[in-house]
Design a protein around this motif. Structure first.
Motif, PDB file in Angstrom:
ATOM      1  N   ALA A   1      17.921 -19.189  10.431  1.00 51.86           N
ATOM      2  CA  ALA A   1      17.258 -18.516   9.310  1.00 51.86           C
ATOM      3  C   ALA A   1      15.767 -18.783   9.390  1.00 51.86           C
ATOM      4  O   ALA A   1      15.313 -19.735  10.033  1.00 51.86           O
ATOM      5  CB  ALA A   1      17.828 -19.014   7.987  1.00 51.86           C
ATOM      6  N   GLY A   2      14.983 -17.923   8.734  1.00 54.23           N
ATOM      7  CA  GLY A   2      13.540 -18.085   8.696  1.00 54.23           C
ATOM      8  C   GLY A   2      12.833 -17.210   9.699  1.00 54.23           C
ATOM      9  O   GLY A   2      13.452 -16.435  10.438  1.00 54.23           O
ATOM     10  N   THR A   3      11.524 -17.323   9.710  1.00 52.51           N
ATOM     11  CA  THR A   3      10.705 -16.541  10.630  1.00 52.51           C
ATOM     12  C   THR A   3       9.979 -17.477  11.589  1.00 52.51           C
ATOM     13  O   THR A   3       9.690 -18.634  11.254  1.00 52.51           O
ATOM     14  CB  THR A   3       9.673 -15.689   9.875  1.00 52.51           C
TER      15      THR A   3
ATOM     16  N   ASP B   1      12.028 -12.435  13.025  1.00 53.01           N
ATOM     17  CA  ASP B   1      12.325 -12.537  11.596  1.00 53.01           C
ATOM     18  C   ASP B   1      13.799 -12.305  11.280  1.00 53.01           C
ATOM     19  O   ASP B   1      14.168 -12.088  10.121  1.00 53.01           O
ATOM     20  CB  ASP B   1      11.454 -11.569  10.789  1.00 53.01           C
ATOM     21  N   VAL B   2      14.663 -12.340  12.316  1.00 49.27           N
ATOM     22  CA  VAL B   2      16.111 -12.268  12.110  1.00 49.27           C
ATOM     23  C   VAL B   2      16.742 -13.400  12.907  1.00 49.27           C
ATOM     24  O   VAL B   2      16.142 -13.912  13.857  1.00 49.27           O
ATOM     25  CB  VAL B   2      16.693 -10.903  12.579  1.00 49.27           C
ATOM     26  N   PRO B   3      17.954 -13.854  12.533  1.00 52.06           N
ATOM     27  CA  PRO B   3      18.615 -14.891  13.334  1.00 52.06           C
ATOM     28  C   PRO B   3      18.683 -14.480  14.796  1.00 52.06           C
ATOM     29  O   PRO B   3      19.179 -13.405  15.129  1.00 52.06           O
ATOM     30  CB  PRO B   3      20.009 -14.969  12.694  1.00 52.06           C
ATOM     31  N   SER B   4      18.170 -15.341  15.676  1.00 61.01           N
ATOM     32  CA  SER B   4      17.979 -14.945  17.074  1.00 61.01           C
ATOM     33  C   SER B   4      18.238 -16.094  18.025  1.00 61.01           C
ATOM     34  O   SER B   4      18.284 -17.271  17.640  1.00 61.01           O
ATOM     35  CB  SER B   4      16.554 -14.429  17.296  1.00 61.01           C
ATOM     36  N   LEU B   5      18.396 -15.723  19.281  1.00 63.27           N
ATOM     37  CA  LEU B   5      18.538 -16.658  20.397  1.00 63.27           C
ATOM     38  C   LEU B   5      17.286 -16.575  21.250  1.00 63.27           C
ATOM     39  O   LEU B   5      16.833 -15.473  21.600  1.00 63.27           O
ATOM     40  CB  LEU B   5      19.777 -16.305  21.201  1.00 63.27           C
TER      41      LEU B   5
ATOM     42  N   SER C   1       5.963 -21.654  12.576  1.00 61.90           N
ATOM     43  CA  SER C   1       6.747 -21.205  11.427  1.00 61.90           C
ATOM     44  C   SER C   1       5.936 -21.407  10.160  1.00 61.90           C
ATOM     45  O   SER C   1       5.072 -22.284  10.088  1.00 61.90           O
ATOM     46  CB  SER C   1       8.069 -21.968  11.344  1.00 61.90           C
ATOM     47  N   ASP C   2       6.219 -20.579   9.166  1.00 60.72           N
ATOM     48  CA  ASP C   2       5.437 -20.648   7.938  1.00 60.72           C
ATOM     49  C   ASP C   2       5.798 -21.899   7.142  1.00 60.72           C
ATOM     50  O   ASP C   2       6.912 -22.411   7.215  1.00 60.72           O
ATOM     51  CB  ASP C   2       5.650 -19.395   7.091  1.00 60.72           C
TER      52      ASP C   2
ATOM     53  N   ASP D   1      15.103 -22.603  10.305  1.00 66.30           N
ATOM     54  CA  ASP D   1      16.234 -23.458  10.684  1.00 66.30           C
ATOM     55  C   ASP D   1      16.598 -23.204  12.136  1.00 66.30           C
ATOM     56  O   ASP D   1      16.968 -22.077  12.499  1.00 66.30           O
ATOM     57  CB  ASP D   1      17.450 -23.176   9.805  1.00 66.30           C
ATOM     58  N   LEU D   2      16.527 -24.236  12.968  1.00 60.52           N
ATOM     59  CA  LEU D   2      16.827 -24.102  14.390  1.00 60.52           C
ATOM     60  C   LEU D   2      17.785 -25.185  14.860  1.00 60.52           C
ATOM     61  O   LEU D   2      17.749 -26.318  14.380  1.00 60.52           O
ATOM     62  CB  LEU D   2      15.557 -24.219  15.242  1.00 60.52           C
TER      63      LEU D   2
END
Length: 281
Positions: free
Chosen positions: A48-50, A65-69, A82-83, A89-90
Motif C-alpha cells: 500500500a502507499g505511493t 501508486d498501486v500495489p506493485s512488484l 515515499s511521502d 508498506d513494503l
C-alpha cells in the motif's frame, strides 16, 4: 498455468536454484538509497502507499501508486522516495541466484521489472499469506516469508514468459510456442548429442525455419546456445568442487580436453584457470 510452462522452468531452477531472504517489512518513509554492490538481486513488494523510484543515471523517475512488484535481478543503484508521514508498506527480500552473474536466469532478465500485483496471474493468494506473515510477529515468519518470496519469483518468471514481454534472449525463446520445446530439451538433457535436425523435430519446425527463428529470437545459433548452457553447467560443477573428468561426461563432452577447448572458447580461459580465479575472488 499450463504444465508446459512449469516444465520450461523446472530444469533451470533445479540446476540453478534461487534463495530468498527477507530484509525489510514495514513502512518506508522519506528517502531510502540502495547503492549496494554484489551479485544478489532484490524483490520489493508494495502492499500500500505511493512510491517514487529514481534510478542512478536516469533523469526520468517512476511513480508507483498501486500495489506493485519491483524486481532487480542484479545490483542497480536507486532511490525510493515515499511521502511523509504516511509512507508506503513494503516487504523486501534479497535474492541469491546460484552462479551469480553466470546464472542463466539472471543473464536473461532485464535490469528492472515493475508490475502491478494484480497483473500476475495466480499470485493473489500467495501474496495475501506473504503480507500477513511479513507484517506479523508469528514464530518462524522469516522462514515462511522467504519461501513465499521464492514462489512469487517463479510466478513472475511465468508471467514474463506467458506475456511475451521479453524482447530477446533465452526468456523470449521460452515464450515461443515451438522454440521453447527445443530449449527445454537442451536444458534437461545437456549431454545428449543434439543435432540441428533433432532439435527442429522437437520444435515441430523445418530445419531451416527452426535455425532462422532461433537465431532471430534467442540471438544466437542453437549450437552456440547449447555450448553456452553446457559451460554454465560446467562452471556450476567446478564451484561445487567436482572433478573435471566427470564434469566433461555430464555436460556432453567426451573428454577433459574437449571440455577445456569449449570452455576456453566460451570464457577465454581453461576450466582450471577459471576455478582458480573464482577461488581468488
Amino acid at each position: 498455468m499450463t504444465e508446459a510452462c512449469v516444465d520450461r522452468l523446472d530444469a533451470l531452477l533445479n540446476r540453478f536454484p534461487v534463495r530468498a531472504r527477507m530484509f525489510h517489512s514495514g513502512v518506508l518513509c522519506g528517502s531510502t538509497d540502495f547503492s549496494r554492490s554484489g551479485e544478489s538481486g532484490q524483490l520489493h513488494l508494495i502492499r500500500a502507499g505511493t512510491l517514487d523510484i529514481i534510478h542512478s543515471g536516469s533523469s526520468a523517475g517512476l511513480h508507483v501508486d498501486v500495489p506493485s512488484l519491483l524486481f532487480y535481478p542484479r545490483a542497480m543503484p536507486r532511490r525510493f522516495v515515499s511521502d511523509e508521514p504516511n509512507g508506503a508498506d513494503l516487504a523486501c527480500a534479497e535474492l541469491h541466484f546460484d552462479g551469480g552473474a553466470e546464472n542463466p536466469i539472471v543473464a536473461a532478465l532485464p535490469e528492472f521489472v515493475c508490475l502491478p500485483l494484480e497483473s500476475i496471474a495466480g499470485a493473489g493468494p500467495v501474496l495475501a499469506v506473504l503480507f500477513d506473515e511479513a507484517f506479523s510477529d508469528n514464530c518462524g515468519r522469516h522462514v515462511v516469508v522467504d519461501r513465499l518470496f521464492e514462489v512469487v519469483l517463479v510466478q513472475l518468471l511465468r508471467h514474463l514468459m506467458e506475456t511475451g514481454e521479453s524482447r530477446g534472449g533465452m526468456l523470449a525463446g521460452m515464450s515461443h510456442p515451438k522454440l521453447r520445446k527445443a530449449l527445454a530439451a537442451m536444458h534437461e538433457q545437456p549431454a545428449r548429442e543434439w543435432s540441428l535436425e533433432g532439435l527442429a523435430d522437437i520444435a515441430g519446425m523445418s530445419r531451416s525455419v527452426f535455425a532462422g527463428s532461433f537465431r532471430d529470437i534467442v540471438g544466437c545459433t542453437p549450437g552456440a546456445y547449447l555450448q553456452g548452457w553446457r559451460i554454465r553447467l560446467a562452471q556450476q560443477a567446478l564451484r561445487q568442487g567436482r572433478k573435471l573428468k566427470m564434469i566433461a561426461i555430464d555436460v556432453g563432452y567426451g573428454s577433459e580436453a574437449a571440455l577445456s577447448r569449449a570452455f576456453k572458447a566460451q570464457c577465454g580461459m581453461g576450466p582450471r584457470e577459471w576455478r582458480q580465479s573464482q577461488e581468488a575472488d
